[in-house]
Design an enzyme around this catalytic site. Sequence first.
Site, PDB file in Angstrom:
ATOM      1  CG  ASP A   1      -0.360  -0.022   2.515  1.00 53.36           C
ATOM      2  OD1 ASP A   1       0.875  -0.195   2.601  1.00 53.36           O
ATOM      3  OD2 ASP A   1      -1.093   0.136   3.521  1.00 53.36           O
ATOM      4  CB  SER A   2       4.581   1.703  -0.180  1.00 56.13           C
ATOM      5  OG  SER A   2       4.800   0.523  -0.931  1.00 56.13           O
TER       6      SER A   2
ATOM      7  CG  ASP B   1       0.476  -4.018   2.073  1.00 56.60           C
ATOM      8  OD1 ASP B   1       0.549  -4.896   2.957  1.00 56.60           O
ATOM      9  OD2 ASP B   1       1.346  -3.141   1.919  1.00 56.60           O
TER      10      ASP B   1
ATOM     11  CE  LYS C   1       3.177  -5.959   3.835  1.00 59.10           C
ATOM     12  NZ  LYS C   1       2.743  -4.811   4.640  1.00 59.10           N
TER      13      LYS C   1
ATOM     14  CD  GLU D   1       0.399  -1.406   7.963  1.00 61.68           C
ATOM     15  OE1 GLU D   1       0.004  -0.603   8.840  1.00 61.68           O
ATOM     16  OE2 GLU D   1       0.933  -1.024   6.900  1.00 61.68           O
TER      17      GLU D   1
ATOM     18  CD  GLU E   1       7.709  -0.247   7.653  1.00 58.79           C
ATOM     19  OE1 GLU E   1       6.746  -0.967   7.293  1.00 58.79           O
ATOM     20  OE2 GLU E   1       7.917   0.901   7.204  1.00 58.79           O
TER      21      GLU E   1
HETATM   22  O1  KIV Z   1       3.583  -1.092   1.606  1.00 58.02           O
HETATM   23  C1  KIV Z   1       4.753  -1.484   1.636  1.00 58.02           C
HETATM   24  O2  KIV Z   1       5.546  -1.221   0.714  1.00 58.02           O
HETATM   25  C2  KIV Z   1       5.182  -2.283   2.773  1.00 58.02           C
HETATM   26  C3  KIV Z   1       6.636  -2.607   2.878  1.00 58.02           C
HETATM   27  C4  KIV Z   1       7.439  -1.425   3.185  1.00 58.02           C
HETATM   28  C5  KIV Z   1       6.884  -3.715   3.828  1.00 58.02           C
HETATM   29  O3  KIV Z   1       4.395  -2.649   3.573  1.00 58.02           O
END
Ligand code: KIV
Length: 272
Positions: A52-53, A91, A121, A123, A190
Amino acid sequence: MAYLQTDVTKVTTHVLQRMKLQGEKIAMLTAYDYSMAKLLDNTKIDVILVGDSAANVMEGYDTTLPITLDEMIVYAASVKRAVKRSLVVVDMPFGTYQGNSKLALASAIRIMKETGADAIKLEGGEEVLESICRILTAGIPVMGHLGLTPQSINKFGTYAVRATQDDEAKQLIHNAHVLEEAGCFALVLEKIPAKLAAQVTNEIKIPTIGIGAGNGTDGQVLVLQDMLGITQQFKPRYLRTYGTFGEDISNAIRQYIGDVKSCNFPNEKEQY
Ligand code: KIV
Protein backbone atom coordinates in the site's frame (compact mmCIF):
# COMPACT_ATOMS: atom_id res chain seq x y z
CA MET A 1 26.23 -18.78 -0.38
CA ALA A 2 24.63 -20.71 -3.23
CA TYR A 3 20.98 -19.98 -3.91
CA LEU A 4 19.09 -23.12 -3.04
CA GLN A 5 15.77 -22.33 -4.69
CA THR A 6 16.86 -21.42 -8.24
CA ASP A 7 15.17 -24.53 -9.70
CA VAL A 8 11.81 -23.60 -8.18
CA THR A 9 9.31 -22.84 -10.95
CA LYS A 10 6.82 -21.13 -8.63
CA VAL A 11 7.60 -19.66 -5.21
CA THR A 12 4.96 -20.66 -2.68
CA THR A 13 4.58 -20.03 1.03
CA HIS A 14 6.06 -23.53 1.53
CA VAL A 15 9.18 -22.55 -0.41
CA LEU A 16 9.66 -19.57 1.93
CA GLN A 17 9.34 -21.88 4.93
CA ARG A 18 11.96 -24.18 3.40
CA MET A 19 14.26 -21.20 2.80
CA LYS A 20 14.11 -20.32 6.48
CA LEU A 21 14.92 -23.92 7.46
CA GLN A 22 17.81 -24.08 4.99
CA GLY A 23 19.14 -20.63 5.90
CA GLU A 24 18.60 -19.04 2.48
CA LYS A 25 17.61 -15.39 2.80
CA ILE A 26 14.35 -14.24 1.21
CA ALA A 27 14.51 -11.25 -1.18
CA MET A 28 11.32 -9.21 -1.50
CA LEU A 29 10.63 -5.95 -3.35
CA THR A 30 7.51 -3.97 -4.09
CA ALA A 31 5.92 -3.50 -7.50
CA TYR A 32 2.72 -1.83 -8.57
CA ASP A 33 2.66 -2.20 -12.36
CA TYR A 34 3.09 -4.74 -15.16
CA SER A 35 6.41 -3.49 -16.60
CA MET A 36 8.33 -3.42 -13.32
CA ALA A 37 6.78 -6.70 -12.16
CA LYS A 38 7.92 -8.38 -15.38
CA LEU A 39 11.50 -7.19 -14.77
CA LEU A 40 11.36 -8.35 -11.16
CA ASP A 41 9.95 -11.78 -11.98
CA ASN A 42 12.64 -12.31 -14.64
CA THR A 43 15.34 -11.71 -11.99
CA LYS A 44 13.87 -14.57 -9.92
CA ILE A 45 13.13 -12.38 -6.95
CA ASP A 46 11.41 -14.53 -4.31
CA VAL A 47 8.50 -12.29 -3.35
CA ILE A 48 6.81 -9.30 -4.97
CA LEU A 49 4.78 -7.16 -2.62
CA VAL A 50 2.04 -4.98 -4.05
CA GLY A 51 2.40 -2.69 -1.07
CA ASP A 52 0.00 0.00 0.00
CA SER A 53 3.12 2.16 -0.28
CA ALA A 54 1.57 2.63 -3.75
CA ALA A 55 -0.33 5.41 -1.97
CA ASN A 56 3.00 7.27 -1.61
CA VAL A 57 4.96 6.08 -4.64
CA MET A 58 2.23 5.92 -7.29
CA GLU A 59 -0.35 8.37 -5.98
CA GLY A 60 1.69 11.00 -4.13
CA TYR A 61 -0.09 10.85 -0.78
CA ASP A 62 1.83 11.60 2.46
CA THR A 63 0.50 8.46 4.16
CA THR A 64 -0.78 5.06 3.07
CA LEU A 65 -4.25 5.69 4.50
CA PRO A 66 -6.09 7.09 1.45
CA ILE A 67 -5.52 4.22 -0.98
CA THR A 68 -8.65 2.18 -1.68
CA LEU A 69 -9.31 -1.52 -2.17
CA ASP A 70 -10.34 -0.87 -5.80
CA GLU A 71 -7.04 0.91 -6.46
CA MET A 72 -5.00 -1.86 -4.81
CA ILE A 73 -6.83 -4.40 -6.96
CA VAL A 74 -5.92 -2.55 -10.17
CA TYR A 75 -2.23 -2.44 -9.17
CA ALA A 76 -2.19 -6.05 -8.01
CA ALA A 77 -3.93 -7.41 -11.12
CA SER A 78 -1.41 -5.56 -13.32
CA VAL A 79 1.49 -7.07 -11.36
CA LYS A 80 0.01 -10.55 -11.36
CA ARG A 81 -0.43 -10.51 -15.15
CA ALA A 82 3.36 -10.13 -15.43
CA VAL A 83 4.47 -12.67 -12.87
CA LYS A 84 5.02 -16.38 -13.37
CA ARG A 85 7.48 -17.37 -10.65
CA SER A 86 7.58 -14.97 -7.72
CA LEU A 87 5.12 -15.15 -4.84
CA VAL A 88 2.77 -12.17 -5.15
CA VAL A 89 1.54 -10.70 -1.87
CA VAL A 90 -0.98 -7.85 -1.78
CA ASP A 91 -1.42 -5.36 1.05
CA MET A 92 -4.92 -4.97 2.43
CA PRO A 93 -5.48 -1.20 2.55
CA PHE A 94 -6.48 0.78 5.63
CA GLY A 95 -10.14 0.38 6.53
CA THR A 96 -10.67 -2.97 4.83
CA TYR A 97 -9.95 -5.32 7.74
CA GLN A 98 -9.69 -3.45 11.07
CA GLY A 99 -12.52 -3.98 13.52
CA ASN A 100 -14.73 -6.12 11.29
CA SER A 101 -13.61 -9.64 10.45
CA LYS A 102 -16.46 -10.25 7.98
CA LEU A 103 -15.46 -7.16 6.02
CA ALA A 104 -11.85 -8.38 6.26
CA LEU A 105 -12.74 -11.72 4.69
CA ALA A 106 -14.82 -10.06 1.97
CA SER A 107 -11.92 -7.69 1.18
CA ALA A 108 -9.39 -10.53 1.09
CA ILE A 109 -11.63 -12.62 -1.16
CA ARG A 110 -11.98 -9.68 -3.58
CA ILE A 111 -8.19 -9.36 -3.73
CA MET A 112 -7.69 -13.08 -4.38
CA LYS A 113 -10.51 -13.39 -6.93
CA GLU A 114 -9.94 -10.16 -8.86
CA THR A 115 -6.11 -10.17 -8.94
CA GLY A 116 -5.07 -13.82 -8.80
CA ALA A 117 -2.58 -12.95 -6.02
CA ASP A 118 -0.99 -15.68 -3.92
CA ALA A 119 -1.44 -14.10 -0.49
CA ILE A 120 -2.42 -10.96 1.39
CA LYS A 121 -0.59 -8.89 4.00
CA LEU A 122 -2.09 -6.85 6.79
CA GLU A 123 -0.73 -4.77 9.64
CA GLY A 124 -1.08 -5.41 13.36
CA GLY A 125 -1.12 -8.12 16.03
CA GLU A 126 -3.74 -9.20 18.56
CA GLU A 127 -6.04 -6.29 17.65
CA VAL A 128 -6.61 -7.75 14.16
CA LEU A 129 -6.44 -11.42 15.17
CA GLU A 130 -10.12 -12.11 14.51
CA SER A 131 -9.76 -10.78 10.97
CA ILE A 132 -6.61 -12.82 10.36
CA CYS A 133 -8.27 -16.02 11.62
CA ARG A 134 -11.35 -15.50 9.47
CA ILE A 135 -9.25 -14.87 6.36
CA LEU A 136 -7.15 -17.94 7.08
CA THR A 137 -10.26 -20.13 7.38
CA ALA A 138 -11.00 -19.33 3.72
CA GLY A 139 -7.62 -20.78 2.76
CA ILE A 140 -6.04 -17.40 2.05
CA PRO A 141 -2.39 -17.18 3.16
CA VAL A 142 -1.70 -14.19 5.43
CA MET A 143 1.58 -12.33 5.92
CA GLY A 144 1.70 -10.31 9.16
CA HIS A 145 3.38 -6.92 9.66
CA LEU A 146 4.62 -5.62 13.04
CA GLY A 147 6.80 -2.77 14.29
CA LEU A 148 6.31 0.44 12.35
CA THR A 149 2.91 -0.14 10.79
CA PRO A 150 2.34 2.91 8.56
CA GLN A 151 -1.47 2.58 8.60
CA SER A 152 -1.25 3.54 12.32
CA ILE A 153 0.84 6.67 11.72
CA ASN A 154 -1.83 8.87 13.30
CA LYS A 155 -1.56 6.85 16.51
CA PHE A 156 2.28 6.81 16.49
CA GLY A 157 2.60 10.46 15.40
CA THR A 158 6.04 9.71 13.90
CA TYR A 159 7.85 7.33 11.54
CA ALA A 160 10.66 6.87 14.13
CA VAL A 161 12.01 3.44 15.12
CA ARG A 162 9.44 1.36 17.08
CA ALA A 163 9.81 -0.94 20.08
CA THR A 164 12.93 0.68 21.50
CA GLN A 165 11.38 0.51 25.00
CA ASP A 166 10.89 -2.71 26.93
CA ASP A 167 7.09 -2.69 27.08
CA GLU A 168 6.64 -2.18 23.33
CA ALA A 169 9.35 -4.75 22.58
CA LYS A 170 7.59 -7.32 24.82
CA GLN A 171 4.28 -6.56 23.13
CA LEU A 172 5.88 -7.05 19.71
CA ILE A 173 7.39 -10.41 20.69
CA HIS A 174 4.00 -11.47 22.06
CA ASN A 175 2.27 -10.42 18.84
CA ALA A 176 4.82 -12.28 16.72
CA HIS A 177 3.92 -15.48 18.58
CA VAL A 178 0.20 -14.72 18.28
CA LEU A 179 0.52 -14.32 14.48
CA GLU A 180 2.58 -17.48 14.17
CA GLU A 181 0.08 -19.50 16.22
CA ALA A 182 -2.83 -18.06 14.21
CA GLY A 183 -1.23 -19.48 11.05
CA CYS A 184 0.43 -16.54 9.29
CA PHE A 185 3.04 -17.84 6.84
CA ALA A 186 5.53 -14.97 7.29
CA LEU A 187 5.99 -11.74 9.14
CA VAL A 188 7.28 -8.31 8.06
CA LEU A 189 9.22 -6.49 10.80
CA GLU A 190 9.51 -2.80 10.01
CA LYS A 191 11.92 -0.30 11.59
CA ILE A 192 12.67 -1.98 14.91
CA PRO A 193 16.03 -2.55 16.65
CA ALA A 194 18.14 -5.22 14.91
CA LYS A 195 18.59 -7.14 18.18
CA LEU A 196 14.85 -7.39 18.72
CA ALA A 197 14.22 -8.49 15.12
CA ALA A 198 16.88 -11.20 15.47
CA GLN A 199 15.30 -12.39 18.72
CA VAL A 200 11.85 -12.63 17.10
CA THR A 201 13.37 -14.44 14.12
CA ASN A 202 14.98 -17.02 16.41
CA GLU A 203 11.86 -17.50 18.51
CA ILE A 204 9.33 -18.12 15.75
CA LYS A 205 9.33 -20.79 13.07
CA ILE A 206 7.80 -18.74 10.27
CA PRO A 207 10.10 -16.51 8.16
CA THR A 208 10.59 -12.87 9.12
CA ILE A 209 11.23 -10.25 6.46
CA GLY A 210 12.80 -7.03 7.67
CA ILE A 211 12.84 -3.43 6.52
CA GLY A 212 15.02 -1.30 8.76
CA ALA A 213 15.27 -4.27 11.11
CA GLY A 214 18.89 -5.34 10.67
CA ASN A 215 20.49 -8.41 9.22
CA GLY A 216 19.14 -11.03 11.62
CA THR A 217 15.82 -11.52 9.84
CA ASP A 218 15.12 -14.31 7.35
CA GLY A 219 14.75 -11.86 4.49
CA GLN A 220 14.67 -8.21 3.44
CA VAL A 221 12.16 -5.99 1.68
CA LEU A 222 12.53 -2.52 0.18
CA VAL A 223 10.27 -0.29 -1.85
CA LEU A 224 11.45 -0.65 -5.48
CA GLN A 225 11.48 3.07 -6.31
CA ASP A 226 13.47 3.79 -3.12
CA MET A 227 16.19 1.22 -3.79
CA LEU A 228 16.46 2.25 -7.45
CA GLY A 229 17.08 5.87 -6.45
CA ILE A 230 13.90 7.10 -8.14
CA THR A 231 12.23 8.38 -4.96
CA GLN A 232 13.59 11.82 -4.11
CA GLN A 233 14.10 13.16 -0.59
CA PHE A 234 13.58 9.83 1.23
CA LYS A 235 16.84 8.68 2.74
CA PRO A 236 16.25 6.68 5.91
CA ARG A 237 19.36 5.03 7.41
CA TYR A 238 18.21 1.55 6.41
CA LEU A 239 17.83 2.36 2.72
CA ARG A 240 20.59 1.16 0.39
CA THR A 241 20.22 2.44 -3.17
CA TYR A 242 21.24 0.29 -6.13
CA GLY A 243 21.31 2.90 -8.83
CA THR A 244 20.56 6.52 -9.62
CA PHE A 245 17.61 5.83 -11.86
CA GLY A 246 15.88 9.08 -10.87
CA GLU A 247 18.80 11.02 -12.35
CA ASP A 248 19.14 8.61 -15.29
CA ILE A 249 15.46 9.01 -16.22
CA SER A 250 15.67 12.81 -15.91
CA ASN A 251 18.80 12.86 -18.09
CA ALA A 252 17.16 10.65 -20.72
CA ILE A 253 14.11 12.92 -20.81
CA ARG A 254 16.28 16.07 -21.06
CA GLN A 255 18.14 14.47 -23.97
CA TYR A 256 14.84 13.64 -25.69
CA ILE A 257 13.59 17.21 -25.22
CA GLY A 258 16.86 18.50 -26.68
CA ASP A 259 16.60 16.15 -29.67
CA VAL A 260 13.00 17.18 -30.39
CA LYS A 261 13.69 20.91 -30.03
CA SER A 262 16.81 20.72 -32.22
CA CYS A 263 15.01 18.63 -34.89
CA ASN A 264 17.51 15.80 -34.21
CA PHE A 265 14.65 13.35 -33.54
CA PRO A 266 13.35 11.59 -35.57
CA ASN A 267 16.12 11.13 -38.11
CA GLU A 268 15.74 9.60 -41.59
CA LYS A 269 15.97 6.02 -40.34
CA GLU A 270 13.32 6.67 -37.72
CA GLN A 271 10.58 7.57 -40.15
CA TYR A 272 8.49 5.88 -42.90
O1 KIV B 1 3.58 -1.09 1.61
C1 KIV B 1 4.75 -1.48 1.64
O2 KIV B 1 5.55 -1.22 0.71
C2 KIV B 1 5.18 -2.28 2.77
C3 KIV B 1 6.64 -2.61 2.88
C4 KIV B 1 7.44 -1.43 3.18
C5 KIV B 1 6.88 -3.72 3.83
O3 KIV B 1 4.39 -2.65 3.57
